[in-house]
Write an enzyme that holds these catalytic residues in place. Sequence first.
Site, PDB file in Angstrom:
ATOM      1  CE  LYS A   1      -3.956  -2.261   0.415  1.00 16.88           C
ATOM      2  NZ  LYS A   1      -5.010  -2.258  -0.612  1.00 16.88           N
TER       3      LYS A   1
ATOM      4  CE  LYS B   1      -3.040 -10.075  -3.590  1.00 16.92           C
ATOM      5  NZ  LYS B   1      -3.555  -8.688  -3.734  1.00 16.92           N
TER       6      LYS B   1
ATOM      7  CG  ASP C   1      -4.344  -3.900  -3.964  1.00 19.06           C
ATOM      8  OD1 ASP C   1      -5.176  -4.803  -4.152  1.00 19.06           O
ATOM      9  OD2 ASP C   1      -4.422  -3.106  -3.016  1.00 19.06           O
ATOM     10  CD  GLU C   2      -7.596  -4.217  -6.647  1.00 19.63           C
ATOM     11  OE1 GLU C   2      -8.218  -3.141  -6.567  1.00 19.63           O
ATOM     12  OE2 GLU C   2      -6.951  -4.696  -5.688  1.00 19.63           O
TER      13      GLU C   2
ATOM     14  CG  HIS D   1      -7.387  -9.681  -6.402  1.00 25.48           C
ATOM     15  ND1 HIS D   1      -8.607  -9.088  -6.652  1.00 25.48           N
ATOM     16  CD2 HIS D   1      -6.832  -8.993  -5.365  1.00 25.48           C
ATOM     17  CE1 HIS D   1      -8.780  -8.079  -5.804  1.00 25.48           C
ATOM     18  NE2 HIS D   1      -7.734  -8.005  -5.016  1.00 25.48           N
TER      19      HIS D   1
ATOM     20  CE  LYS E   1     -11.088  -3.199   1.334  1.00 23.81           C
ATOM     21  NZ  LYS E   1     -10.113  -2.216   0.830  1.00 23.81           N
TER      22      LYS E   1
END
Length: 421
Positions: free
Chosen positions: A156, A182, A184-185, A274, A314
């Site tokens: 992030k 990993k 992110d998408e 993912h 979330k």
Amino acid sequence: MKYEDYVDLSYKPKKSDLICHFYLDVRGRERIERAAGAVAAESSIGTWTEVTTVKRYVLKNAAKVFSIEPVGRLGRRANIKIAYPIELFEPGNMPNILSSIAGNVFGMKEVLHLRLNDIIFPEKIVKSFPGPLFGLDGVRKVIGVYDRPLLGTIVKPKLGLNTKDHAKVAYEAWIGGCDIVKDDENLSSQSFNKFEKRLKETLKMKRKAEKETGEKKVYMINVTAETKEMLRRAKLVAESGNEYLMVDVITTGWSALHTLRNENKNLKLVMHAHRAGHAALDKVPIHGISMKVLARIVRLLGCDQLHIGTAVGKMFETKEEVLANREALLCDFYGMKKAMPVSSGGLHPGMVPALWKIFGKDVVIQMGGGIHGHPKGTRKGAMAARQAIEATVKGISLRKYAETHPELKEAIKRWGVIIRA
């Protein structure tokens, strides 16, 4: 045949039939039996009117509605089950299967809402697909951890970091105690973080972390792209000595995913799936395709692990839905390897006890903001998450463990503790 002719409530499905469970909500004053028959007709041999080109031998391939269970008292909604003769489908061709059972049926005027809640695949179809190469047991063997959930994080911010800073964040997470880092998408090969350079620099940091910690570390790099480019990237990953790739299975598409898995027979990489885009299909409970169905498909097409929701983070899924998704990855599937469930989305260390109750030890717990948002930074955040797993596995409350583990204490102070979903 008229639509009503596709309804046979006395029919007993054959072992070779493919069976679909639908929720159906009809439009206006449409009869539920006729609408159910319309779904069966459109997804097999029928159309909106009787045609002269139907031969007698064609009729044996008609889908059959064999169960209609009303929902509510208005007679407009029902859970229905449809059996499809296996001859309708080409083995090993997922687009063909889904074009039939999850294609035009959603757009028919008789249907107000339609949701494909489950598919029961017959053995012949299951065995026409590759399934996971490694599976749950193979994932554990690669990482060398058998007695606890695996801990992962996502770099992030998900976009914007240059390659050097991306690799540095990964290193801090590994040093702190993460098994897995990993992409992110939506990180692919943007100008600020090119794929080849990111692979090289992040693996350098991975090997440094492995040497310093004495633990196996994993990097899931996102290879998602146009199919030929995706295969090229996967080959680069294998040639680099990395053990894992990551792919956005829904936006990539079922054919491309199948092609990637076929190529992976030679590359021998663990495939992490993912599910970006899944909620466009499964979020509305009365329309679309359930995540359980998507999980079955992803397992058939050969992914070793898959995001399936959290029930406490979330994401929107309930505990019951998450458990159904988990079951699709772990159930007996005619000998096909189990896939590793991945819980990801809004998680933090204080949620580990609840996740343990849902998943047990066979899960990858992935925390993004719940690690990088730690007041003392990524390394301390990873330490807190690892401490939460250690405490939970030992049966010690997080607040008690935090008395002697300041990293966990800081995390609890910021986010609290959630014991159950």
